[in-house]
Design an enzyme around this catalytic site. Sequence first.
Site, mmCIF file in Angstrom:
data_model
loop_
_atom_site.group_PDB
_atom_site.id
_atom_site.type_symbol
_atom_site.label_atom_id
_atom_site.label_comp_id
_atom_site.label_asym_id
_atom_site.label_seq_id
_atom_site.Cartn_x
_atom_site.Cartn_y
_atom_site.Cartn_z
ATOM 1 N N GLU A 31 48.354 28.531 51.051
ATOM 2 C CA GLU A 31 47.479 27.709 51.892
ATOM 3 C C GLU A 31 48.304 26.633 52.610
ATOM 4 O O GLU A 31 48.957 25.813 51.962
ATOM 5 C CB GLU A 31 46.393 27.078 51.027
ATOM 6 C CG GLU A 31 45.472 28.125 50.386
ATOM 7 C CD GLU A 31 44.679 27.572 49.222
ATOM 8 O OE1 GLU A 31 44.694 26.337 49.019
ATOM 9 O OE2 GLU A 31 44.048 28.371 48.501
ATOM 10 N N LEU A 60 41.648 30.571 51.647
ATOM 11 C CA LEU A 60 41.462 29.692 50.482
ATOM 12 C C LEU A 60 41.010 30.519 49.285
ATOM 13 O O LEU A 60 39.865 30.444 48.834
ATOM 14 C CB LEU A 60 40.434 28.606 50.798
ATOM 15 C CG LEU A 60 40.871 27.530 51.788
ATOM 16 C CD1 LEU A 60 39.684 26.683 52.204
ATOM 17 C CD2 LEU A 60 41.935 26.645 51.150
ATOM 18 N N SER A 61 41.909 31.317 48.773
ATOM 19 C CA SER A 61 41.608 32.178 47.633
ATOM 20 C C SER A 61 42.862 32.341 46.795
ATOM 21 O O SER A 61 43.751 33.134 47.130
ATOM 22 C CB SER A 61 41.112 33.552 48.104
ATOM 23 O OG SER A 61 41.036 34.456 47.002
ATOM 24 N N GLU A 62 42.942 31.580 45.718
ATOM 25 C CA GLU A 62 44.122 31.673 44.844
ATOM 26 C C GLU A 62 44.224 33.047 44.202
ATOM 27 O O GLU A 62 45.324 33.582 44.016
ATOM 28 C CB GLU A 62 44.071 30.575 43.781
ATOM 29 C CG GLU A 62 44.447 29.202 44.289
ATOM 30 C CD GLU A 62 43.378 28.568 45.162
ATOM 31 O OE1 GLU A 62 43.697 27.667 45.956
ATOM 32 O OE2 GLU A 62 42.201 28.989 45.044
ATOM 33 N N GLN A 84 48.650 25.289 45.901
ATOM 34 C CA GLN A 84 48.821 23.901 46.350
ATOM 35 C C GLN A 84 48.930 22.903 45.200
ATOM 36 O O GLN A 84 49.734 21.972 45.249
ATOM 37 C CB GLN A 84 47.666 23.498 47.261
ATOM 38 C CG GLN A 84 47.854 23.931 48.690
ATOM 39 C CD GLN A 84 46.819 23.304 49.611
ATOM 40 O OE1 GLN A 84 45.852 22.688 49.166
ATOM 41 N NE2 GLN A 84 47.011 23.468 50.899
ATOM 42 N N PHE A 85 48.107 23.079 44.176
ATOM 43 C CA PHE A 85 48.120 22.182 43.018
ATOM 44 C C PHE A 85 47.848 23.002 41.764
ATOM 45 O O PHE A 85 47.143 24.013 41.809
ATOM 46 C CB PHE A 85 47.069 21.073 43.154
ATOM 47 C CG PHE A 85 47.311 20.147 44.310
ATOM 48 C CD1 PHE A 85 48.187 19.080 44.182
ATOM 49 C CD2 PHE A 85 46.689 20.355 45.521
ATOM 50 C CE1 PHE A 85 48.424 18.228 45.249
ATOM 51 C CE2 PHE A 85 46.914 19.508 46.601
ATOM 52 C CZ PHE A 85 47.787 18.440 46.457
ATOM 53 N N TYR A 88 44.454 24.441 40.853
ATOM 54 C CA TYR A 88 43.924 25.468 41.750
ATOM 55 C C TYR A 88 44.302 26.883 41.294
ATOM 56 O O TYR A 88 43.763 27.863 41.810
ATOM 57 C CB TYR A 88 44.448 25.260 43.174
ATOM 58 C CG TYR A 88 43.994 23.987 43.853
ATOM 59 C CD1 TYR A 88 43.190 23.060 43.200
ATOM 60 C CD2 TYR A 88 44.392 23.706 45.148
ATOM 61 C CE1 TYR A 88 42.783 21.894 43.826
ATOM 62 C CE2 TYR A 88 43.985 22.538 45.789
ATOM 63 C CZ TYR A 88 43.193 21.633 45.121
ATOM 64 O OH TYR A 88 42.798 20.479 45.754
ATOM 65 N N PRO A 91 41.455 29.844 39.200
ATOM 66 C CA PRO A 91 40.704 31.009 39.680
ATOM 67 C C PRO A 91 41.530 32.301 39.728
ATOM 68 O O PRO A 91 40.959 33.385 39.833
ATOM 69 C CB PRO A 91 40.266 30.596 41.094
ATOM 70 C CG PRO A 91 40.265 29.115 41.084
ATOM 71 C CD PRO A 91 41.412 28.743 40.196
ATOM 72 N N HIS A 130 44.376 17.447 40.823
ATOM 73 C CA HIS A 130 45.711 17.435 41.396
ATOM 74 C C HIS A 130 46.778 16.965 40.415
ATOM 75 O O HIS A 130 47.961 17.209 40.634
ATOM 76 C CB HIS A 130 45.750 16.540 42.640
ATOM 77 C CG HIS A 130 44.771 16.927 43.697
ATOM 78 N ND1 HIS A 130 43.457 16.530 43.658
ATOM 79 C CD2 HIS A 130 44.908 17.682 44.821
ATOM 80 C CE1 HIS A 130 42.821 17.022 44.714
ATOM 81 N NE2 HIS A 130 43.671 17.723 45.432
#
Length: 326
Positions: A31, A60-62, A84-85, A88, A91, A130
């Site tokens: 992302e 936006l789909s881990e 990103q973090f 996240y 999922p 985060h």
Amino acid sequence: PEPSRTNMITAIRRTLEHELRVNPRLLIFGEDVGPKGGVHTATMGLQEAFGEARVFDTSLSEEGIVGRAVGMALAGLMPVAEIQFRKYADPATEQLNNCGTIRWRTANRFAAPIVVRMPGGFAKVGDPWHSVTDEVRFVHAIGWQVAFPSNAEDAVGLLRAAMRSHNPTIFFEHRLLLDHPSARRPYPGDDYVLPFGRARLVRSGEALTVVTWGAMVDRCERAAKAAGVDAEILDLRTLRPWDRDAVLASVRKTKRCLVVHEDALTAGFGAEIAATLVREAFFDLDAPIERLAVPDIPIPYNLGLLAATVPGVDQIAEKMHDLVTF
């Protein structure tokens, strides 16, 4: 090594850039990693240099990010996926777990050697998404390597080793360390590789062994100076595999051990280290093994509560003093 020091985020970017140049099979995606260059700027300028086919944004789909990486790896590519973090990644748990067992499930006929870069940990502020680390979850995931560098030089060597490995790797990038002065080091060169499973001797000592990693390394160094304790500090650098031999040798010398980490105390990786020491070095100990970690609460927003939650220099120094005077 170069004479000037660089921060960790720049060292990571330079390592990715070099591997993109020398390995045509390598791809980087996640992302905002494309034109934006990542939320932490780790991929800044890479899409412009290598094109949209090799450095690109995802949805936006881990789960989709990791699943795509696994498929690409099975097809012979070298995917470097960014989450990103740390939080996240949850999922994508099923995809991550399945990736780690591919070699076992196929009798070593197939492998998916992906690298998942994952920033996390506290920074200037905290929150339950985060700012968590929760690295022990990936140590539990069979088949994965887990790297958690504390400085720019180690980040270069471990990231390059991960991108050249036959095994999938979780590569933690601690948010505080990305531009922290304590993590800056001279860039060690484009051929620098660090093997997994070798701890770094940060400081020699006789009175106490301190085992730590990530952002706690610098705090343990400062705590030892503040407490005036002759502590031997080991930076594990990787948690799977971890350097059991270095830890055991140090504890047999000092007779005492403190494990400091940012993950939760209950069932954190410090518990595994303590269990190993009890089994392998029990009769060498002159004091109980101690652990200092985040209590079993969410990482708070409030700065005062954050400082009270994450092990700080004063807390570590006090625990060191308690152990050496036991």
